[in-house]
Design a protein around this motif. Structure first.
Motif, mmCIF file in Angstrom:
data_model
loop_
_atom_site.group_PDB
_atom_site.id
_atom_site.type_symbol
_atom_site.label_atom_id
_atom_site.label_comp_id
_atom_site.label_asym_id
_atom_site.label_seq_id
_atom_site.Cartn_x
_atom_site.Cartn_y
_atom_site.Cartn_z
ATOM 1 N N VAL A 88 0.848 -1.184 0.000
ATOM 2 C CA VAL A 88 0.000 0.000 0.000
ATOM 3 C C VAL A 88 0.886 1.238 0.000
ATOM 4 C CG1 VAL A 88 -1.589 1.316 1.445
ATOM 5 C CG2 VAL A 88 -1.936 -1.120 1.147
ATOM 6 N N VAL A 89 0.532 2.226 -0.814
ATOM 7 C CA VAL A 89 1.267 3.485 -0.854
ATOM 8 C C VAL A 89 0.383 4.572 -0.248
ATOM 9 C CG1 VAL A 89 2.315 5.230 -2.345
ATOM 10 C CG2 VAL A 89 2.514 2.805 -2.938
ATOM 11 N N ASP A 90 0.841 5.166 0.856
ATOM 12 C CA ASP A 90 0.100 6.273 1.468
ATOM 13 C C ASP A 90 0.195 7.496 0.569
ATOM 14 O OD1 ASP A 90 1.087 4.907 4.426
ATOM 15 O OD2 ASP A 90 -0.990 5.547 4.173
ATOM 16 N N LEU A 91 -0.940 8.160 0.351
ATOM 17 C CA LEU A 91 -0.969 9.360 -0.480
ATOM 18 C C LEU A 91 -1.095 10.597 0.407
ATOM 19 C CD1 LEU A 91 -3.302 8.188 -3.378
ATOM 20 C CD2 LEU A 91 -0.814 8.203 -3.300
ATOM 21 N N THR A 92 -0.613 11.715 -0.099
ATOM 22 C CA THR A 92 -0.625 12.963 0.662
ATOM 23 C C THR A 92 -1.813 13.828 0.275
ATOM 24 O OG1 THR A 92 0.835 13.981 -0.964
ATOM 25 C CG2 THR A 92 1.878 12.984 0.963
ATOM 26 N N ILE A 93 -2.981 13.211 0.101
ATOM 27 C CA ILE A 93 -4.191 13.956 -0.222
ATOM 28 C C ILE A 93 -5.254 13.638 0.830
ATOM 29 C CG2 ILE A 93 -3.703 14.053 -2.689
ATOM 30 C CD1 ILE A 93 -5.766 11.827 -3.100
ATOM 31 N N THR A 94 -6.234 14.535 0.923
ATOM 32 C CA THR A 94 -7.313 14.334 1.884
ATOM 33 C C THR A 94 -8.373 13.401 1.301
ATOM 34 O OG1 THR A 94 -8.646 16.182 1.080
ATOM 35 C CG2 THR A 94 -6.961 16.679 2.777
ATOM 36 N N ILE A 95 -9.231 12.930 2.161
ATOM 37 C CA ILE A 95 -10.337 12.078 1.716
ATOM 38 C C ILE A 95 -11.247 12.871 0.775
ATOM 39 C CG2 ILE A 95 -12.412 10.870 2.512
ATOM 40 C CD1 ILE A 95 -10.665 10.008 4.966
ATOM 41 N N ASP A 96 -11.498 14.146 1.092
ATOM 42 C CA ASP A 96 -12.326 14.984 0.209
ATOM 43 C C ASP A 96 -11.700 15.132 -1.177
ATOM 44 O OD1 ASP A 96 -14.260 15.358 2.130
ATOM 45 O OD2 ASP A 96 -13.477 17.296 2.794
ATOM 46 N N GLN A 97 -10.381 15.329 -1.238
ATOM 47 C CA GLN A 97 -9.704 15.452 -2.534
ATOM 48 C C GLN A 97 -9.800 14.150 -3.319
ATOM 49 O OE1 GLN A 97 -5.892 16.716 -0.928
ATOM 50 N NE2 GLN A 97 -6.112 18.720 -1.916
ATOM 51 N N ALA A 98 -9.685 13.033 -2.640
ATOM 52 C CA ALA A 98 -9.789 11.731 -3.317
ATOM 53 C C ALA A 98 -11.190 11.525 -3.879
ATOM 54 C CB ALA A 98 -9.427 10.610 -2.347
ATOM 55 N N ILE A 99 -12.202 11.922 -3.124
ATOM 56 C CA ILE A 99 -13.583 11.788 -3.605
ATOM 57 C C ILE A 99 -13.821 12.700 -4.808
ATOM 58 C CG2 ILE A 99 -16.002 12.218 -2.989
ATOM 59 C CD1 ILE A 99 -15.271 11.163 -0.156
ATOM 60 N N GLN A 100 -13.287 13.938 -4.774
ATOM 61 C CA GLN A 100 -13.405 14.841 -5.930
ATOM 62 C C GLN A 100 -12.736 14.230 -7.160
ATOM 63 O OE1 GLN A 100 -11.610 18.442 -4.467
ATOM 64 N NE2 GLN A 100 -13.595 19.376 -4.011
ATOM 65 N N PHE A 101 -11.574 13.621 -6.959
ATOM 66 C CA PHE A 101 -10.848 12.966 -8.050
ATOM 67 C C PHE A 101 -11.707 11.859 -8.661
ATOM 68 C CE2 PHE A 101 -7.886 9.628 -9.479
ATOM 69 C CZ PHE A 101 -7.128 10.340 -10.391
ATOM 70 N N GLN A 102 -12.347 11.055 -7.817
ATOM 71 C CA GLN A 102 -13.188 9.953 -8.304
ATOM 72 C C GLN A 102 -14.424 10.466 -9.026
ATOM 73 O OE1 GLN A 102 -10.839 7.186 -7.847
ATOM 74 N NE2 GLN A 102 -12.844 6.307 -8.006
#
Length: 135
Positions: A88-102
């Protein structure tokens, strides 16, 4: 209902799912990670939901995590995977940013994952640790 074996099992399972879906329970996403899924060389965002099952940990012979891999553009649907912690690679983004990306199908890219090298204390430009493929 609780005395009939087949009905008891089905009722219990359906009740758990409906209670989860129709109550205000928050899924405890702890962080955003990248996992190689659906095959090696292809990376996808995932949310860590907890430690993996002990039986799987025993077979894997190392710690595992349970992750939720959302589907685009509706991140409330997806897949639950158990993956080795070392993969697993930890990312330096927030959960909100990940949801926006998706939701944007990858169009809205959060700043930390664009890949702009950062200057270190010694003046050299380096990628953030989660993006440094040379290490």
């Amino acid at each position: 209902i609780h005395r009939v074996p087949l009905v008891r099992n089905v009722y219990s399972s359906v009740k758990q799912v409906t209670d989860f879906l129709f109550t205000d329970t928050d899924v405890p996403y702890t962080r955003v990670v990248a996992v190689e899924y659906p095959r090696k060389g292809m990376w996808t965002l995932a949310f860590v939901t907890g430690e993996g099952m002990w039986d799987i940990r025993g077979v894997a012979k190392e710690p595992v995590l349970t992750v939720f891999v959302p589907t685009a553009p509706m991140p409330f649907t997806g897949y639950v995977l158990t993956v080795k912690k070392s993969e697993v690679v930890d990312l330096t983004i927030t959960i909100d940013q990940a949801i926006q990306f998706q939701i944007s199908c990858g169009v809205v890219i959060p700043p930390p994952i664009i890949g702009v090298p950062k200057k270190s204390d010694d003046g050299e430009q380096r990628m953030p640790p989660s993006l440094d493929v040379a290490r």
